[in-house]
Design a protein around this motif. Structure first.
Motif, short mmCIF file in Angstrom:
data_model
loop_
_atom_site.label_atom_id
_atom_site.label_comp_id
_atom_site.label_asym_id
_atom_site.label_seq_id
_atom_site.Cartn_x
_atom_site.Cartn_y
_atom_site.Cartn_z
N ASN A 38 -95.08 -35.13 -12.66
CA ASN A 38 -95.24 -35.71 -11.48
C ASN A 38 -95.66 -37.27 -11.87
O ASN A 38 -95.02 -38.62 -11.93
CB ASN A 38 -95.36 -35.10 -10.63
CG ASN A 38 -93.86 -34.73 -9.50
OD1 ASN A 38 -93.14 -34.63 -9.83
ND2 ASN A 38 -94.15 -33.88 -8.30
N ILE A 39 -96.67 -36.12 -13.70
CA ILE A 39 -97.98 -37.63 -13.52
C ILE A 39 -97.05 -38.28 -14.29
O ILE A 39 -97.06 -39.74 -14.39
CB ILE A 39 -98.92 -36.83 -14.25
CG1 ILE A 39 -100.42 -36.09 -13.32
CG2 ILE A 39 -99.71 -37.09 -14.76
CD1 ILE A 39 -100.56 -34.79 -13.55
N TRP A 40 -95.97 -37.99 -15.25
CA TRP A 40 -95.62 -38.97 -15.87
C TRP A 40 -94.49 -39.75 -15.61
O TRP A 40 -93.64 -40.75 -15.90
CB TRP A 40 -94.85 -37.98 -17.25
CG TRP A 40 -95.15 -37.18 -18.31
CD1 TRP A 40 -95.74 -35.52 -18.25
CD2 TRP A 40 -96.76 -37.50 -18.76
NE1 TRP A 40 -96.47 -35.37 -18.77
CE2 TRP A 40 -97.65 -36.81 -19.67
CE3 TRP A 40 -96.70 -38.87 -19.05
CZ2 TRP A 40 -98.07 -36.62 -20.52
CZ3 TRP A 40 -98.22 -39.05 -20.71
CH2 TRP A 40 -98.45 -37.81 -20.74
N TYR A 41 -93.66 -39.11 -14.27
CA TYR A 41 -93.00 -39.73 -13.15
C TYR A 41 -93.60 -41.04 -13.53
O TYR A 41 -92.86 -42.34 -12.54
CB TYR A 41 -92.46 -38.90 -12.58
CG TYR A 41 -90.78 -38.18 -13.09
CD1 TYR A 41 -90.52 -38.22 -14.19
CD2 TYR A 41 -90.25 -37.28 -12.08
CE1 TYR A 41 -89.88 -37.49 -14.76
CE2 TYR A 41 -89.26 -36.32 -12.36
CZ TYR A 41 -88.80 -36.42 -14.31
OH TYR A 41 -88.18 -35.80 -14.41
N ALA A 42 -95.35 -40.83 -12.69
CA ALA A 42 -95.98 -42.55 -12.07
C ALA A 42 -95.70 -43.38 -13.05
O ALA A 42 -95.87 -44.20 -12.54
CB ALA A 42 -97.08 -41.34 -11.52
#
Length: 276
Positions: A38-42
């Motif tokens: 999710n950090i990369w998706y953000a």
């Protein structure tokens, strides 16, 4: 990196406690799992599910080191899990997976006494630690090593292969990452993998390009581990061979809405570059 949209209640406090505890015990670590994804998706406009799990791979030199980390966390209000010896529960109710790798491994498996699950496979954890993380400054103020998206794909293929009857979400996560990877990493792809465009690849989809790039990035991580190289290729090729009989492919179809043939084409593109 803006973590506001994926921050759970008490996440900063959890990060503070874990960072202090790891540093006090001289333990290096990196983040994996849904929070890492999710950090990369953000980075982009990608919707994702929130999670109540926080997963860390922790480099442990001895059983005593791991015991000390857990005991320190218990002193800070954390509690044991009744179903998993590698999990602690934060005072805020978050499940924290502390997955040890390093000197404790016996045939890439770690075993501990405890309740519930007491044995885990950590195949690939060292390779990700060596070449599959990036330092990220989070909105919480912490700077952590985060497993890259290709590294997450690697670990999910392995986790699925270890326990396919329980890890059906891994297949869905893999195809979801592939679907979004090009938009998230287009600049990186154009700068470092421009040879994949045109020529024999002129008519392939962006998802297939993404699968090729992810495979190349995984290959860099596992190049020195021939057994892991062969295992990953076997996982991918085995499921291609099964086609619609493959549970992994069926889960990818359900997640993405693509048909079996399109999923197989994506896996074929990945396999080609795993075997290079």
């Amino acid at each position: 990196m803006n973590l506001e949209s994926i921050k759970q209640g008490g996440l900063k406090a959890v990060f503070d406690t874990l960072e202090d505890t790891f540093k006090a015990n001289g333990i290096d670590f990196y983040m994996i799992g849904a929070i890492a994804r999710n950090i990369w998706y953000a980075k982009g406009d990608v919707k994702f599910l929130t999670t109540k799990d926080v997963d860390f791979a922790v480099m442990i030199g001895s059983r005593e080191d791991y015991k000390n980390v857990r005991e320190e966390l218990f002193k800070r209000g954390y509690t044991e899990s009744g179903t998993n010896a590698f999990v602690v529960i934060s005072p805020e109710g978050l499940q924290i997976d502390l997955l040890p790798f390093g000197a404790l491994e016996i045939d890439e498996e770690v075993k501990f006494e405890g309740k519930g699950l007491t044995s885990i496979k950590v195949n690939g954890f060292q390779e990700v630690y060596n070449m599959g993380t990036a330092d990220v400054i989070l909105e919480t103020g912490h700077q952590f090593k985060i497993a890259t998206l290709p590294a997450i794909v690697l670990l999910k293929f392995i986790a699925y292969d270890d326990r396919p009857e329980l890890r059906f979400k891994d297949a869905r996560d893999i195809i979801n990452i592939i679907d979004h990877y090009f938009n998230l990493e287009s600049e990186f792809i154009y700068e470092n993998h421009a040879d994949l465009f045109g020529g024999e690849n002129e008519d392939i989809t962006l998802e297939e390009i993404s699968a090729m790039v992810i495979a190349r990035e995984i290959k860099k991580m596992i190049r020195e581990n021939k057994d892991l190289n062969l295992r990953l290729a076997r996982i991918v090729s085995g499921n291609i061979g099964l086609m619609e009989k493959s549970t992994l492919i069926r889960n990818m179809v359900n997640e993405s809405g693509k048909d079996v043939e399109k999923i197989a084409a994506i896996l074929e593109a990945m396999l080609k570059h795993l075997k290079e």
